[in-house]
Design an enzyme around this catalytic site. Structure first.
Site, PDB file in Angstrom:
ATOM      1  N   LYS A  83       0.851  -1.197   0.000  1.00  0.00           N
ATOM      2  CA  LYS A  83       0.000   0.000   0.000  1.00  0.00           C
ATOM      3  C   LYS A  83       0.881   1.239   0.000  1.00  0.00           C
ATOM      4  CE  LYS A  83      -4.374   1.058   2.304  1.00  0.00           C
ATOM      5  NZ  LYS A  83      -5.007   1.038   3.629  1.00  0.00           N
TER       6      LYS A  83
HETATM    7  C1  E4P Z   1      -8.432   1.932   3.516  1.00  0.00           C
HETATM    8  O1  E4P Z   1      -7.583   1.248   3.015  1.00  0.00           O
HETATM    9  C2  E4P Z   1      -8.254   2.671   4.751  1.00  0.00           C
HETATM   10  O2  E4P Z   1      -7.528   1.863   5.648  1.00  0.00           O
HETATM   11  C3  E4P Z   1      -9.557   3.005   5.440  1.00  0.00           C
HETATM   12  O3  E4P Z   1     -10.667   2.666   4.638  1.00  0.00           O
HETATM   13  C4  E4P Z   1      -9.621   4.387   6.012  1.00  0.00           C
HETATM   14  O4  E4P Z   1     -10.872   4.573   6.621  1.00  0.00           O
HETATM   15  P1  E4P Z   1     -11.160   5.795   7.615  1.00  0.00           P
HETATM   16  O5  E4P Z   1     -11.238   7.041   6.798  1.00  0.00           O
HETATM   17  O6  E4P Z   1     -12.492   5.468   8.237  1.00  0.00           O
HETATM   18  O7  E4P Z   1     -10.025   5.823   8.594  1.00  0.00           O
END
Ligand code: E4P
Length: 217
Positions: A83
């Protein structure tokens, strides 16, 4: 639409996986902090449970360092998706790691143009964050629609991974638009089963059944 679970909580992943609800997992530095676990150890445990893509996020900010971290994370298991943040350095790292045949999830995407760049850099997944746009009064769902149109116009194979999903309505909405994947916290996935009319109907059936005096077993 594939279901990824957005957590580093191994017990929650395991429960949902046993139910067939988990096609993959996404984590991020905040979720690793919440888990209280070592990133390499907890990610390995998750990869042993879930055969689908498991996103593990780099924390470096420079492309060369991101590439080094990405290669190390990818050593954890074959199903790691590295990522990377949607920055210019993140795109450079995306191109290198994708060319090496690794899965890459480009995260923190907040515009259609950013998604276009990630696709051109060879990303396997693009993660547009719906909830965080909604937080600042911008329509996160419109972003998913725009990316769907753009990717379909040009046949980009990058999968749209709708992220930052906070409500059950988000899930049906991104499915209607045609996101390839959605990632949501375990509690949102569990809530998808709830409906007040299901609860009311079941209460009535249970009451009526008691009056029949019958048993099935
Ligand atoms: C996605 O990969 C992220 O980890 C996640 O969806 C972020 O979500 P949030 O905005 O609720 O922290």
């Amino acid at each position: 639409m594939k279901f990824f679970v957005d957590t580093a909580d191994v017990a929650a992943i395991s429960e949902l996986h046993d139910l067939g609800m988990v096609d993959g997992v996404t984590t991020n530095p905040s979720l690793i902090l919440k888990s209280g676990r070592n990133i390499l150890e907890v990610t390995k445990e998750i990869c042993d449970i879930v055969p689908g893509p498991v996103s593990a996020e780099v924390v470096a900010l420079k492309a060369d360092d991101m590439i080094a971290e990405g290669r190390k994370l990818a050593e954890i298991a074959e199903n790691i998706a590295v990522k990377l943040p949607l920055t210019w350095d993140g795109l450079k790292a995306c191109k290198v790691l994708s060319d090496e045949g690794r899965m890459v999830n480009v995260t923190l995407c907040f515009s259609a143009n950013q998604a276009l760049l990630a696709a051109k850099a060879g990303a396997t997944f693009i993660s547009p964050f719906i909830g965080r746009l909604d937080d600042i009064n911008v329509d996160g769902l419109e972003l998913i629609s725009d990316i769907r149109i753009i990717y379909d116009n040009y046949g980009f194979e990058t999968q749209i991974l709708a992220a930052s999903i906070r409500t059950v309505n988000h899930v049906a909405d991104v499915a209607r638009i045609g996101a390839d994947v959605m990632t949501a916290p375990p509690e949102v996935i569990r809530k998808l089963a709830s409906h007040p009319l299901t609860d009311a109907g079941l209460a009535q059936f249970t009451k009526d059944w008691a009056q029949t005096g019958q048993t099935i077993l």
